[in-house]
Structures are given as C-alpha cells and as structure tokens.
Scaffold this motif. Structure first.
Motif, mmCIF file in Angstrom:
data_model
loop_
_atom_site.group_PDB
_atom_site.id
_atom_site.type_symbol
_atom_site.label_atom_id
_atom_site.label_comp_id
_atom_site.label_asym_id
_atom_site.label_seq_id
_atom_site.Cartn_x
_atom_site.Cartn_y
_atom_site.Cartn_z
ATOM 1 N N ASN A 103 0.828 -1.208 0.000
ATOM 2 C CA ASN A 103 0.000 0.000 0.000
ATOM 3 C C ASN A 103 0.860 1.255 0.000
ATOM 4 O O ASN A 103 0.596 2.212 -0.732
ATOM 5 C CB ASN A 103 -0.922 -0.003 1.213
ATOM 6 N N ILE A 104 1.916 1.246 0.815
ATOM 7 C CA ILE A 104 2.823 2.400 0.890
ATOM 8 C C ILE A 104 3.449 2.654 -0.470
ATOM 9 O O ILE A 104 3.464 3.789 -0.965
ATOM 10 C CB ILE A 104 3.902 2.154 1.961
ATOM 11 N N LEU A 109 3.913 5.831 -5.531
ATOM 12 C CA LEU A 109 4.032 5.890 -6.989
ATOM 13 C C LEU A 109 2.968 6.804 -7.588
ATOM 14 O O LEU A 109 3.218 7.503 -8.581
ATOM 15 C CB LEU A 109 3.941 4.484 -7.583
ATOM 16 N N ILE A 110 1.778 6.816 -6.989
ATOM 17 C CA ILE A 110 0.730 7.727 -7.465
ATOM 18 C C ILE A 110 1.085 9.171 -7.108
ATOM 19 O O ILE A 110 0.936 10.087 -7.919
ATOM 20 C CB ILE A 110 -0.636 7.338 -6.860
ATOM 21 N N ALA A 111 1.594 9.368 -5.899
ATOM 22 C CA ALA A 111 1.886 10.721 -5.411
ATOM 23 C C ALA A 111 3.081 11.356 -6.118
ATOM 24 O O ALA A 111 3.284 12.567 -5.993
ATOM 25 C CB ALA A 111 2.125 10.690 -3.900
ATOM 26 N N VAL A 127 10.763 6.841 -2.671
ATOM 27 C CA VAL A 127 10.709 5.664 -3.557
ATOM 28 C C VAL A 127 12.109 5.130 -3.817
ATOM 29 O O VAL A 127 12.348 3.914 -3.803
ATOM 30 C CB VAL A 127 10.010 6.028 -4.886
ATOM 31 N N ALA A 128 13.062 6.043 -4.040
ATOM 32 C CA ALA A 128 14.434 5.609 -4.315
ATOM 33 C C ALA A 128 15.037 4.900 -3.106
ATOM 34 O O ALA A 128 15.787 3.925 -3.265
ATOM 35 C CB ALA A 128 15.296 6.817 -4.700
ATOM 36 N N VAL A 146 6.656 0.612 -14.073
ATOM 37 C CA VAL A 146 5.658 1.644 -13.745
ATOM 38 C C VAL A 146 6.214 3.037 -14.013
ATOM 39 O O VAL A 146 5.530 3.897 -14.590
ATOM 40 C CB VAL A 146 5.230 1.524 -12.267
ATOM 41 N N LEU A 147 7.458 3.267 -13.630
ATOM 42 C CA LEU A 147 8.077 4.582 -13.846
ATOM 43 C C LEU A 147 8.227 4.874 -15.335
ATOM 44 O O LEU A 147 8.004 6.009 -15.784
ATOM 45 C CB LEU A 147 9.444 4.636 -13.149
#
Length: 632
Positions: A103-104, A109-111, A127-128, A146-147
């Motif tokens: 979930n995190i 990824l959305i934010a 994320v990194a 995704v990126l």
C-alpha cells in the motif's frame, strides 16, 4: 482528534497537527511534537510509517506537513551511520504486514504525480530509498516498468510534474544502487531507464524543468551505461544529447550537461576520441563566456581528463593507452585557461572559495603534471609579458601561472626560469596589492617545495639569495594573517629542503633563531586575532624547522623545552566554561605537545652526550606535565 489519539494510531488527522507543531517556532510545542512522534515510532512502527505515507500522499493535507512527513519517512529507511542504516533496512524488510508495504509503495508511486511538484520530488526520494532496499533483493520487480509508463503517458492532470518527478526518481534510484556491488538491475532495465532519460533530454522537450531533471538523472546513471557505451550508436546518441544540453537556454541544464561529461570522462576515458573536437569547442566557449557555474564545470572536464592521463602515464603498463588529449589540446586550451586567471575577485578570498580564476589555475597545474616540459613554452611568455604590468590582475595572474607550472616540468627546464624570476618575486612581496603578495608567497613556497633540496642536481636557493629570502619572509610574516599563513608555508618548505643536508650544519642554521622567534610571535599573535588557521600553520612550520635543524643549533632547540613547557603549563589554568573553551584548550595543548615531541626526537637523535644529558634533566618535569594534560 488529540495528539494522544494520533499517537495511539486511531487516525491521521492527529498526525497533521503533530507535524505542524513540529515546525512551530515555539520550542515547547516543537519539543512535545517531537516526543509524540518518537512515541508513535516506538509503540507502533507499522502505523507510524503508514500514517506518514498517508500524510505525504493525501492531496488535501497542508504542503508543509506533507513535506515533513516525507522527510521523516525517508529517514526511517536510511541513515549515515552504517549500523543504524542496516537496522532500518532490516526493519523495513521485516515489516509484518506485506499489504502495508504494498500500500505504501502504491500510494507513493501515485503521489509522484502530485499536483504539488515539491511533494512529488519528496516522493521520488522516498521511492528511491525503498528501491535501494528492495531491488537488490528482487522484491519490487514492477517498479521500473511503472516509472517508464509514466514517461510514456500523453495525458495526466499534472503531466510535466509527473515526468519531472519520475525522472528524478529514476536518477535517485541509479544513485542509490550505484553504491552497491549488486544493483539488482538487469541490463534490459538499464537500457529502458537510459532511453527514458535521454528522451527527456532532447532539445525538443518543451519543459525546461523536465529537460534539466533528465540531465541530472543521466548524471546518476552514468555508471550503469558501460554496456551502452560499447555500442557505437547508443554511445553517439547519448553524447549528442549531452552536447545539445551544453547549448540549452537553461543555465541549469548547461551546467548539468558538463557534469555529465565530467562523469563520462572519468568512467569512459577511452571512448572520448570521436568527441574531442566537439568537446573542445563547447567547453572553451563555456569557459570564456558562460555563467560561472557552467564555466567551472567546463574547466572540470579538462581537469578530469588530465587526472586520467596522469594516472595512465604513471603506470608503465598503461602509458601506451594514453590518447594524449591534453598534449594535443594544450596549445589551444592553455590560452583560454590563462584568460581565466585575470577574472579574480577584487578582494582576497578565503581558501575555501572556488571561482573561475582558481579553477583555471588548478587546471593549469594538472596540465603541467600531464605534459610536463611541454607546458613551459606555452606559459612562460605569458608570465614574462604580464608579471610587470600596471594592472594588478595581470601581475597576480602571471604569478599564479608561474606557480601552477612548478610541478611537472623537469628541474633542468625550470631552474633557469626560477633563477631569472626569483629576485623579482621577492620584490613583489612588497607589492601594494594584497592579492599579488598572497599569490607571490604561495609561488615562492611552491619553488621551495618542488625545486629546493640537497638531493637535486641543481640549485635555485643558494647562499647568495638565502639571506634575502629569509629577510623578506620575516618581514612579510608580520603583515596580514592570510599573508603570514603563506609565509609559514614558505618557511616550512624551505626547512624541508635542508633535511638531508650532510654535515653538522646547514645554510639555514644561521637563520634558525630569527625564524623560530618569528614563528612563535606569529603563533602568539594568532591568539589575539582568533586565527586558528594561522596558528596551525605557524606551529606546523615551527615543527618542520626544528625537525630539519642540525647539530650546531642543538642548544637553541634545547631552549625550546622550558619555553614550550611554560606555555603548556599555562593552558592548565585556562578558563573552561563551555565545550568551545574545552576545544580551544585541547587544540592549544595538542600544538604545544607536538612541538615538544619534535624537540625531544631531534635532540635524542643528535650524537652528543651533553645534549642528551641536558634533555634528561627535563624528563621528570615533562612527564608530570604530560600527565596533567591527560587529566584535563
């Protein structure tokens, strides 16, 4: 909702107020908030990171609390201390609920595409950090995909921000993984990352921010591009994008493009040959006319090339693989670098200041070490033409140029030039401009370091010019602290040159007493001016002068013991009311003890029973004093 409810994990509204309080100017509120955050961290770590993620990613939350939540979350994944970092990594890996991590990661990824770009940038960093933990463990296989999808989107409510923050994420991931032995990235992923980055670097890119972010991302990805630099087409395309970046209207992109060239030069020196003409053209243009931040990086390109070639030429097995880029470019590059030397600041700068004139001088020194004797005819005419000019900037630049080439060329080539210029340099220590005096002292110090010593088969400092040299230095050491520092450098190197002088005396022996006296006086003066650097340089020079002294000055060296022990004893009664006071006391005691150590070693090495007996007479006093210092 109360703070206590937030700490108990009953919601995220409370953590917003806690994070706001953590940024309050009120120290009491700030302290309470920090304590609450620590309690939540300790009592329910899963809820803590989940709440921080919710705060960071929720668009309705205040921007300042979102940023702080992201910073705290990032610090829950990494630390400078290796032991703490390993503990945090293990804590993340062992989070009991896998769905929480999923979930995190999904929320982050959305934010990345947040309507607030600053928040997206914070998400990129978080994320990194997670990627640096999970990718090497093959735990986040779809992240890169995704990126890359983000970079291919044609529509998004915040498209430019999404692409910018995605590029930053890719760059940060490469930066994190480059430090690991096994990055966990497959070559196909590397290829896709580089493709996405280079696409963002195109001159057709409408957003300057995106293009800059892409260039920075490439800088972090250079170490992963080894396979791509083996493929001519890919290599050429990457270099084309970088060269185009050096001509961007955005100064940030121009600077970052040259930073990429610096990194590529260090990593792929042997791939540079097809690009040297373009590299010379764009770098010289930047050095001569671009913003100083860009010019500095353009100079750094040539510094890096020189360093690579110095390493190759110093290795017999590698020397044949040197492409001699510096040697070929030198006749055209050196006039450009000499021009930078006249772009000094009007006032003398601190040693830590880095400007284009200092960068040019440093690069000139590296070129000197690379092509050695070949640099002299390219620089010496400039020195001769400008060292006597009315404009102080030209006098200083000519002196800097001369000092820069004193390491590299042979003594046989330099000695006649030094002999010709030495008297002029000593006179320049009285120049009306302090910048000229400062650079002159540095150059004389370089002469003493590089071209002075009994092991050399030539002589530039001799019994004829030594008295004048010492006299000028002892006069100059009484001037401004910054000049006195350089004089200490001269005296240190002057003494070092007589270390291996055979016999019981040396040409420096008649001057030892006034030199020691002057150094002690400048050390005392440094206390009044609060100049820690000057004090350090004075004691360093004093130690070297004593260390290189000869038997005929043993009596004078012996007299240093009661003088230094007296000063050391005085430090025991220094008022110590703060950590800063304690640091000053320890620093001074360390400097005085270092002098005593050198004195004891020097006297112990002298083959003279009377000297050793005299030294032993101080042994009890010294031991008692040293024990008192240890007890401080």
């Amino acid at each position: 909702m109360t703070t206590e409810q937030a700490i108990a994990g009953t919601g995220t509204v409370g953590i917003t107020s806690v994070l706001q309080s953590a940024q309050s100017p009120d120290a009491t509120l700030r302290g309470q908030a920090e304590q609450h955050l620590q309690q939540l961290r300790e009592n329910n770590h899963v809820q803590f990171v989940a709440s921080l993620t919710e705060e960071l990613c929720e668009e309705s939350k205040p921007v300042d609390t979102r940023r702080l939540a992201g910073l705290i979350l990032k610090n829950e994944l990494d630390a400078r201390d290796e032991a703490r970092k390993n503990a945090l990594v293990q804590k993340w890996v062992e989070l009991p609920a896998e769905w929480v991590k999923t979930n995190i990661k999904g929320r982050l990824l959305i934010a990345i595409g947040s309507q607030v770009t600053d928040v997206g940038k914070v998400c990129a960093q978080v994320v990194a950090k997670i990627a640096s933990i999970e990718i090497p463990r093959r735990l986040w296989p779809d992240l890169i995909g995704v990126l890359l999808q983000n970079m291919g989107l044609a529509q998004h409510p915040n498209l430019n921000s999404l692409r910018l923050c995605t590029l930053e994420t890719l760059g940060y991931i490469c930066e994190e993984l480059a430090e690991l032995k096994d990055s966990g990235l497959e070559q196909g992923q590397v290829n896709n990352i580089l493709t996405a980055i280079v696409q963002g670097m195109r001159k057709e890119e409408p957003s300057p921010d995106v293009r800059y972010a892409a260039t920075c991302a490439l800088l972090n990805a250079v170490d992963f591009a080894s396979v791509n630099f083996e493929a001519d087409a890919e290599q050429k395309y990457i270099m084309q994008m970088i060269f185009e970046g050096t001509q961007s209207p955005d100064v940030r992109t121009r600077r970052a493009s040259f930073e990429c060239i610096v990194a590529i030069t260090a990593a792929y020196y042997h791939k540079l040959l097809p690009y040297m003409n373009d590299l010379y053209q764009v770098s010289c243009k930047a050095i001569q006319s671009d913003d100083e931040s860009v010019a500095l990086q353009a100079v750094e390109v040539w510094c890096t090339i020189a360093e690579e070639e110095i390493d190759l030429l110093d290795d017999e097995n590698e020397a044949q693989s040197c492409h001699n880029f510096i040697k070929n470019a030198a006749p055209h590059l050196i006039p450009v670098l000499l021009e930078t030397l006249t772009k000094q600041e009007e006032e003398l700068q601190d040693d830590g200041t880095w400007d284009i004139a200092m960068a040019g001088g440093t690069c000139l020194g590296l070129l000197s070490n690379t092509i050695q004797d070949d640099i002299v005819p390219l620089v010496w005419p400039y020195v001769q033409e400008n060292i006597g000019k009315a404009d102080w900037k030209f006098r200083e630049s000519a002196t800097m140029a001369f000092g820069a080439i004193l390491e590299g060329p042979s003594g046989q080539v330099l000695a006649p030039l030094v002999n010709m210029a030495f008297g002029f340099l000593l006179n320049a220590m009285n120049d009306q401009n302090m910048c000229v005096r400062d650079t002159t002292a540095w150059t004389i110090g370089r002469i003493c370091a590089e071209l002075h010593g009994s092991h050399l088969n030539f002589e530039v400092i001799n019994t004829t010019n030594l008295p004048n040299l010492v006299g000028v230095m002892l006069q100059s050491i009484e001037g401004e602290p910054v000049i006195a520092e350089k004089v200490c450098y001269v005296l240190h190197n002057l003494a070092s040159g007589y270390e291996d002088f055979e016999g019981e005396t040396s040409p420096l022996s008649p001057f030892l007493q006034p030199i020691v006296t002057a150094l002690l006086e400048v050390a005392n003066r440094s206390f009044l001016s609060q100049s820690t650097k000057l004090r350090y340089h004075a004691f360093e020079a004093l130690n070297e002068v004593i260390r290189c002294s000869k038997k005929d000055t043993a009596t004078m060296v012996l007299q240093m013991i009661p003088l230094m022990t007296g000063k050391l004893h005085e430090t025991l009664s220094m008022p110590v009311q703060s950590a800063e006071d304690r640091e000053k006391q320890n620093e001074l005691q360390g400097l005085l003890c270092s002098v005593l150590q050198v004195v004891i070693q020097k006297l112990s090495s002298i083959d003279n029973n009377a000297t050793k007996v005299s030294l032993m007479a101080f042994s009890d006093q010294l031991m008692t004093l040293f024990l008192q210092v240890f007890a401080c």
